[in-house]
Design a protein around this motif. Structure first.
Motif, PDB file in Angstrom:
ATOM      1  N   ASP A   1       0.607  -1.414  -0.249  1.00  0.00           N
ATOM      2  CA  ASP A   1       0.052   0.113  -0.086  1.00  0.00           C
ATOM      3  C   ASP A   1       0.772   1.232   0.153  1.00  0.00           C
ATOM      4  OD1 ASP A   1      -2.485  -1.490   0.499  1.00  0.00           O
ATOM      5  OD2 ASP A   1      -2.126  -1.488   2.490  1.00  0.00           O
ATOM      6  N   VAL A   2       2.108   1.494  -0.329  1.00  0.00           N
ATOM      7  CA  VAL A   2       2.877   2.743   0.068  1.00  0.00           C
ATOM      8  C   VAL A   2       3.842   2.200  -1.438  1.00  0.00           C
ATOM      9  CG1 VAL A   2       4.723   3.436   1.247  1.00  0.00           C
ATOM     10  CG2 VAL A   2       2.543   1.967   2.693  1.00  0.00           C
ATOM     11  N   HIS A   3       4.004   2.916  -2.058  1.00  0.00           N
ATOM     12  CA  HIS A   3       5.494   3.263  -2.537  1.00  0.00           C
ATOM     13  C   HIS A   3       6.638   3.423  -1.952  1.00  0.00           C
ATOM     14  CE1 HIS A   3       8.386   5.077  -5.758  1.00  0.00           C
ATOM     15  NE2 HIS A   3       7.450   4.487  -6.890  1.00  0.00           N
ATOM     16  N   PRO A   4       7.786   2.441  -2.706  1.00  0.00           N
ATOM     17  CA  PRO A   4       8.913   2.115  -1.920  1.00  0.00           C
ATOM     18  C   PRO A   4      10.008   3.682  -1.584  1.00  0.00           C
ATOM     19  CG  PRO A   4       8.887   0.373  -4.140  1.00  0.00           C
ATOM     20  CD  PRO A   4       7.213   1.436  -4.095  1.00  0.00           C
ATOM     21  N   ALA A   5       9.735   4.439  -2.275  1.00  0.00           N
ATOM     22  CA  ALA A   5      10.272   5.455  -2.312  1.00  0.00           C
ATOM     23  C   ALA A   5       9.900   6.314  -0.687  1.00  0.00           C
ATOM     24  CB  ALA A   5      10.134   6.868  -3.272  1.00  0.00           C
ATOM     25  N   ILE A   6       9.038   5.993  -0.643  1.00  0.00           N
ATOM     26  CA  ILE A   6       7.909   6.300   1.055  1.00  0.00           C
ATOM     27  C   ILE A   6       8.834   5.436   2.443  1.00  0.00           C
ATOM     28  CG2 ILE A   6       5.735   7.100   2.235  1.00  0.00           C
ATOM     29  CD1 ILE A   6       4.968   7.818  -0.602  1.00  0.00           C
ATOM     30  N   GLY A   7       7.827   4.308   1.968  1.00  0.00           N
ATOM     31  CA  GLY A   7       8.722   3.555   3.141  1.00  0.00           C
ATOM     32  C   GLY A   7       7.609   3.354   4.673  1.00  0.00           C
ATOM     33  N   LEU A   8       6.995   2.194   3.900  1.00  0.00           N
ATOM     34  CA  LEU A   8       5.735   1.590   5.709  1.00  0.00           C
ATOM     35  C   LEU A   8       6.599   2.224   6.846  1.00  0.00           C
ATOM     36  CD1 LEU A   8       3.031   0.857   6.075  1.00  0.00           C
ATOM     37  CD2 LEU A   8       4.073  -1.125   6.232  1.00  0.00           C
ATOM     38  N   GLU A   9       7.681   2.012   6.858  1.00  0.00           N
ATOM     39  CA  GLU A   9       7.531   2.388   8.136  1.00  0.00           C
ATOM     40  C   GLU A   9       8.618   3.962   8.343  1.00  0.00           C
ATOM     41  OE1 GLU A   9       9.596  -0.273   6.404  1.00  0.00           O
ATOM     42  OE2 GLU A   9       9.130  -1.709   7.412  1.00  0.00           O
ATOM     43  N   LYS A  10       8.418   4.370   7.077  1.00  0.00           N
ATOM     44  CA  LYS A  10       9.154   5.816   7.544  1.00  0.00           C
ATOM     45  C   LYS A  10       7.621   6.675   7.240  1.00  0.00           C
ATOM     46  CE  LYS A  10      13.109   6.093   4.844  1.00  0.00           C
ATOM     47  NZ  LYS A  10      14.019   6.446   3.999  1.00  0.00           N
ATOM     48  N   ALA A  11       6.335   6.054   7.506  1.00  0.00           N
ATOM     49  CA  ALA A  11       5.144   6.629   7.087  1.00  0.00           C
ATOM     50  C   ALA A  11       4.105   6.583   8.172  1.00  0.00           C
ATOM     51  CB  ALA A  11       4.089   6.809   5.933  1.00  0.00           C
ATOM     52  N   PHE A  12       3.985   5.391   8.947  1.00  0.00           N
ATOM     53  CA  PHE A  12       3.455   5.275   9.679  1.00  0.00           C
ATOM     54  C   PHE A  12       4.266   4.577  10.972  1.00  0.00           C
ATOM     55  CE2 PHE A  12       0.823   5.398   5.590  1.00  0.00           C
ATOM     56  CZ  PHE A  12      -0.266   6.163   5.877  1.00  0.00           C
ATOM     57  N   LEU A  13       3.514   4.648  12.003  1.00  0.00           N
ATOM     58  CA  LEU A  13       3.706   4.000  13.265  1.00  0.00           C
ATOM     59  C   LEU A  13       3.044   2.615  13.187  1.00  0.00           C
ATOM     60  CD1 LEU A  13       3.413   7.164  15.860  1.00  0.00           C
ATOM     61  CD2 LEU A  13       4.901   6.323  15.130  1.00  0.00           C
ATOM     62  N   GLU A  14       3.683   2.088  13.888  1.00  0.00           N
ATOM     63  CA  GLU A  14       3.732   0.269  14.093  1.00  0.00           C
ATOM     64  C   GLU A  14       1.936   0.273  14.236  1.00  0.00           C
ATOM     65  OE1 GLU A  14       3.558  -3.406  13.169  1.00  0.00           O
ATOM     66  OE2 GLU A  14       4.799  -2.202  12.554  1.00  0.00           O
ATOM     67  N   CYS A  15       1.558   0.766  15.985  1.00  0.00           N
ATOM     68  CA  CYS A  15       0.665   0.879  16.762  1.00  0.00           C
ATOM     69  C   CYS A  15      -0.573   1.252  15.267  1.00  0.00           C
ATOM     70  CB  CYS A  15       0.763   2.129  17.460  1.00  0.00           C
ATOM     71  SG  CYS A  15       0.849   3.673  17.342  1.00  0.00           S
ATOM     72  N   GLU A  16      -0.573   2.946  14.890  1.00  0.00           N
ATOM     73  CA  GLU A  16      -1.364   3.092  13.722  1.00  0.00           C
ATOM     74  C   GLU A  16      -1.586   2.043  12.738  1.00  0.00           C
ATOM     75  OE1 GLU A  16      -0.525   7.071  12.339  1.00  0.00           O
ATOM     76  OE2 GLU A  16       1.338   6.471  12.595  1.00  0.00           O
ATOM     77  N   ILE A  17      -0.359   1.029  12.518  1.00  0.00           N
ATOM     78  CA  ILE A  17      -0.516   0.165  11.081  1.00  0.00           C
ATOM     79  C   ILE A  17      -1.941  -0.955  11.755  1.00  0.00           C
ATOM     80  CG2 ILE A  17       0.058  -1.888   9.626  1.00  0.00           C
ATOM     81  CD1 ILE A  17       2.777  -0.016  10.048  1.00  0.00           C
TER      82      ILE A  17
END
Length: 357
Positions: free
Chosen positions: A202-218
């Motif tokens: 759900d996230v473009h690699p240039a953005i990165g899941l971990e950089k965009a959202f906290l684990e608690c949000e996910i």
């Protein structure tokens, strides 16, 4: 039933552009239905199907609602608005329905929980066959200081406060949905901007899941699909899609490079899954990218309205009365000639008044 879910990033300017390009909101919705139905080989779609439009981030306070932006100039619609009461030009959701086809039994406007109400993020309509819940989940403010949503916005709150507020909102929303499904035996369609992603797809690699959202949000987002309570309809129908995003950073022209995130979702409960005929992200060729930084979502589901005839709910009657002002005096009534009353009639009236006193 056809449902369109769309974060409009300000409804007033978007509404004007929609009407300018498609003549009316009805014309806009007909355009989406026609484009997406025909692209799937389904002809022009069933013109008898009702349409539900769920908007997020409308950025309207109650005093800014008009008959134009509430779509009262389009026949056959009822609209419901949960406006932010804590800050002007911020947040807010709206649901616009075909009437009387999907006239709701009851409506809840920003009444999820006292701990999270006030920002206009929750709107629920019970249309009989199911409950449609429209939400705009708070942004956690990750990576920046965010303004407080109290008063004039001059106070500051930390990232942590907004993260806690977001998690509390999702917790209350999940509890509310569980109550509807497990205790009240309702089927639910839950749509909106959740400001979170499920996984790396759900996230473009240039953005990165971990950089965009906290684990608690996910994890808070995953709770909605845990134990089969809800199904992420788009992911179910497009399990291998890795480049399908719904939100883009306008400042970097990210949409031109398809560098975005999928944070807008359509969830349905188990009983509705077999009824889904189509769920897709509306392409920029159908809804021009300049209208919003979000793509709209389109759901085609085999739900038919119940046959029960009912009057409009109080929320719609009050909004119509306020905006259309049906009790307003006409110019003739205010300045026209008074009807002729003879002296004898006037005397009879005065005598009657004295007799009553």
């Amino acid at each position: 039933m056809k449902l369109v879910c769309w974060n409009v990033n300000g409804w007033n300017p978007t509404c004007e552009k929609v009407k300018e390009r498609f003549t009316s909101v009805r014309g806009f919705l007909d355009h989406i239905v026609s484009e997406l139905s025909s692209s799937k080989g389904q002809g022009e779609g069933n013109s008898d199907d009702g349409v539900v439009l769920c908007l997020q981030e409308v950025k309207l306070t109650e005093d800014k609602l008009t008959k134009e932006n509430c779509v009262m100039d389009d026949e056959g619609f009822e609209s419901y608005w949960a406006c932010c009461r804590k800050r002007r030009g911020y947040s807010g959701v709206a649901t616009i329905l075909d009437s009387p086809m999907f006239r709701p039994h009851c409506v809840q406007l920003d009444t999820l929980s006292e701990t999270v109400d006030g920002e206009g993020r929750f709107l629920s309509v019970d249309i009989g066959p199911c409950v449609v819940i429209n939400v705009y989940v708070p942004n956690s403010g990750l990576g920046k200081k965010s303004k407080s949503n109290v008063g004039d916005g001059s106070e500051q709150c930390t990232e942590g406060e907004r993260v806690r507020y977001k998690l509390e909102f999702l917790k209350q929303l999940l509890e509310h949905c569980r109550q509807l499904v497990e205790e009240e035996k309702k089927e639910v369609i839950l749509v909106g901007d959740f400001n979170a992603c499920f996984d790396a797809r759900d996230v473009h690699p240039a953005i990165g899941l971990e950089k965009a959202f906290l684990e608690c949000e996910i994890q808070a987002l995953h709770a909605f699909t845990k134990d089969g309570l809800f199904t992420d309809v788009f992911r179910r129908r497009h399990p291998m899609a890795h480049t399908s995003y719904t939100c883009f950073d306008e400042r970097t022209n990210a949409r031109a490079y398809n560098r975005g995130v999928r944070i807008d979702f359509v969830f349905v409960t188990a009983g509705l899954v077999p009824l889904v005929k189509q769920c897709s992200i509306v392409p920029g060729t159908t809804v021009p990218a300049k209208l919003s930084d979000h793509c709209a979502l389109f759901l085609d589901i085999d739900i038919v309205p119940d046959c029960e005839e009912r009057k409009p709910v109080q929320e719609w009657r009050m909004l119509r009365k306020k905006l259309l002002n049906t009790n307003q005096k006409t110019i003739l009534g205010m300045f026209g000639k008074r009807p002729f009353v003879s002296q004898s009639d006037e005397n009879d009236t005065n005598v009657g008044k004295k007799a009553k006193s």
